[in-house]
Scaffold this motif. Structure first.
Motif, short mmCIF file in Angstrom:
data_model
loop_
_atom_site.label_atom_id
_atom_site.label_comp_id
_atom_site.label_asym_id
_atom_site.label_seq_id
_atom_site.Cartn_x
_atom_site.Cartn_y
_atom_site.Cartn_z
N LEU A 1 4.28 11.42 -5.43
CA LEU A 1 3.78 10.82 -4.00
C LEU A 1 4.81 11.12 -2.87
O LEU A 1 4.17 11.36 -1.82
CB LEU A 1 3.52 9.43 -4.31
N LEU A 2 6.11 11.02 -3.18
CA LEU A 2 7.22 11.20 -2.17
C LEU A 2 6.92 12.62 -1.68
O LEU A 2 6.95 12.89 -0.36
CB LEU A 2 8.57 10.72 -2.71
N ARG A 3 6.96 13.46 -2.48
CA ARG A 3 6.71 14.98 -1.94
C ARG A 3 5.57 15.25 -1.37
O ARG A 3 5.29 15.72 -0.23
CB ARG A 3 6.71 16.03 -3.40
N GLU A 4 4.46 14.63 -1.65
CA GLU A 4 3.22 14.71 -0.91
C GLU A 4 3.12 14.01 0.56
O GLU A 4 2.89 14.45 1.43
CB GLU A 4 1.89 14.12 -1.60
N ALA A 5 4.01 13.07 0.45
CA ALA A 5 4.03 12.21 1.52
C ALA A 5 5.19 13.13 2.81
O ALA A 5 4.83 13.15 3.79
CB ALA A 5 4.80 10.85 1.61
N TYR A 6 6.24 13.70 2.27
CA TYR A 6 6.91 14.43 2.95
C TYR A 6 6.02 15.68 3.57
O TYR A 6 6.56 16.44 4.61
CB TYR A 6 8.06 15.22 2.13
N ALA A 7 5.14 16.01 2.82
CA ALA A 7 4.04 17.17 3.13
C ALA A 7 3.20 16.68 4.59
O ALA A 7 2.25 17.27 4.66
CB ALA A 7 3.38 17.82 2.33
N LEU A 8 3.60 15.30 5.08
CA LEU A 8 2.54 15.00 6.07
C LEU A 8 1.48 14.43 5.56
O LEU A 8 0.52 14.50 6.63
CB LEU A 8 2.80 16.03 7.22
N SER A 9 1.17 14.05 4.60
CA SER A 9 -0.09 13.34 4.13
C SER A 9 -0.11 11.96 4.39
O SER A 9 0.66 11.18 3.86
CB SER A 9 -0.29 13.58 2.53
N GLY A 10 -1.13 11.80 5.48
CA GLY A 10 -1.27 10.31 5.90
C GLY A 10 -1.78 9.60 4.53
O GLY A 10 -1.28 8.37 4.57
N PRO A 11 -2.54 9.85 3.83
CA PRO A 11 -3.03 8.99 2.60
C PRO A 11 -2.12 8.63 1.80
O PRO A 11 -1.75 7.65 1.07
CB PRO A 11 -4.00 9.76 2.03
N ALA A 12 -1.22 9.69 1.25
CA ALA A 12 0.13 9.67 0.70
C ALA A 12 1.20 8.47 1.34
O ALA A 12 1.76 7.56 0.68
CB ALA A 12 0.79 10.90 0.26
N GLU A 13 1.42 8.61 2.80
CA GLU A 13 2.11 7.64 3.34
C GLU A 13 1.62 6.17 3.27
O GLU A 13 2.30 5.29 3.16
CB GLU A 13 2.37 8.01 4.88
N ALA A 14 0.05 6.23 3.40
CA ALA A 14 -0.45 4.78 3.20
C ALA A 14 -0.21 4.05 1.80
O ALA A 14 0.13 3.04 1.70
CB ALA A 14 -1.71 4.95 3.73
N ALA A 15 -0.11 5.25 0.82
CA ALA A 15 -0.02 4.83 -0.46
C ALA A 15 1.47 4.18 -0.76
O ALA A 15 1.61 3.20 -1.37
CB ALA A 15 -0.45 5.81 -1.56
N LEU A 16 2.21 4.93 -0.29
CA LEU A 16 3.68 4.59 -0.34
C LEU A 16 4.15 3.11 0.35
O LEU A 16 4.73 2.44 -0.07
CB LEU A 16 4.43 5.64 0.30
N GLU A 17 3.45 3.06 1.61
CA GLU A 17 3.54 1.89 2.24
C GLU A 17 3.15 0.66 1.31
O GLU A 17 3.69 -0.46 1.12
CB GLU A 17 2.97 1.63 3.56
N THR A 18 1.65 0.85 0.97
CA THR A 18 1.31 -0.36 -0.25
C THR A 18 2.19 -0.29 -1.43
O THR A 18 2.62 -1.42 -1.69
CB THR A 18 -0.10 0.26 -0.67
N LEU A 19 2.69 0.61 -1.84
CA LEU A 19 3.76 0.63 -3.16
C LEU A 19 5.03 -0.05 -2.76
O LEU A 19 5.47 -0.98 -3.30
CB LEU A 19 4.14 1.95 -3.73
N TYR A 20 5.57 0.04 -1.44
CA TYR A 20 6.78 -0.56 -0.92
C TYR A 20 6.35 -1.93 -0.78
O TYR A 20 7.20 -3.08 -1.14
CB TYR A 20 7.06 0.02 0.32
N ASP A 21 5.12 -2.33 -0.13
CA ASP A 21 4.76 -4.07 -0.16
C ASP A 21 4.39 -4.73 -1.28
O ASP A 21 4.96 -5.75 -1.67
CB ASP A 21 3.60 -3.98 0.48
N GLN A 22 3.96 -3.99 -2.41
CA GLN A 22 3.37 -4.72 -3.91
C GLN A 22 4.30 -4.27 -4.83
O GLN A 22 4.22 -4.97 -5.83
CB GLN A 22 1.88 -4.53 -3.93
N GLY A 23 4.86 -3.17 -5.01
CA GLY A 23 5.24 -2.63 -6.13
C GLY A 23 4.27 -2.15 -7.02
O GLY A 23 3.00 -2.25 -6.59
N LEU A 24 4.59 -2.00 -8.14
CA LEU A 24 3.61 -1.47 -9.38
C LEU A 24 4.04 -1.91 -10.60
O LEU A 24 5.17 -1.76 -11.43
CB LEU A 24 3.39 0.05 -9.52
N GLU A 25 3.06 -3.00 -11.03
CA GLU A 25 3.72 -3.83 -12.20
C GLU A 25 4.37 -3.13 -13.31
O GLU A 25 3.91 -2.22 -13.70
CB GLU A 25 2.48 -4.76 -12.51
N GLY A 26 5.27 -3.39 -13.62
CA GLY A 26 6.17 -2.70 -14.62
C GLY A 26 6.92 -1.44 -14.33
O GLY A 26 7.58 -1.09 -15.32
#
Length: 108
Positions: A1-26
């Motif tokens: 996901l980080l690699r995809e975000a670095y490739a300027l993918s808007g959806p990947a950046e949005a997913a990263l922001e959600t992961l940053y906010d909420q984490g991923l259980e476990g």
């Protein structure tokens, strides 16, 4: 996901922001420093999406110290309507800090 975000993918950046906010259980705690590093680095490179994300984090003090001045500087010249709304929120907060006698956060 980080690699995809670095490739300027808007959806990947949005997913990263959600992961940053909420984490991923476990698997990933909220406010993971690797994700913060990605947003910090890409915001410093001038990318608009990460600049907006970092500004929101500085306004909330989420994973970083609250810093309204830094948030405001990240939003300068940002064309996004959400950025303009966040600038208005920052101005209101700064006025409230001034009116209540509280100092505002400062950049180190």
């Amino acid at each position: 996901l980080l690699r995809e975000a670095y490739a300027l993918s808007g959806p990947a950046e949005a997913a990263l922001e959600t992961l940053y906010d909420q984490g991923l259980e476990g698997n990933l705690p909220p406010n993971d420093p690797r994700i913060l590093d990605y947003f910090r680095t890409t915001a410093n490179e001038g990318l608009p999406g990460p600049r907006l994300v970092m500004a929101r984090l500085y306004v909330r003090g989420q994973g970083v110290p609250e810093d309204l001045k830094k948030a405001k500087s990240l939003l300068k010249g940002h064309p996004n309507e959400e950025a303009k709304a966040l600038l208005r929120e920052i101005s209101t907060r700064q006025q409230n800090h001034t009116n209540t006698g509280k100092g505002q956060s400062a950049s180190p």
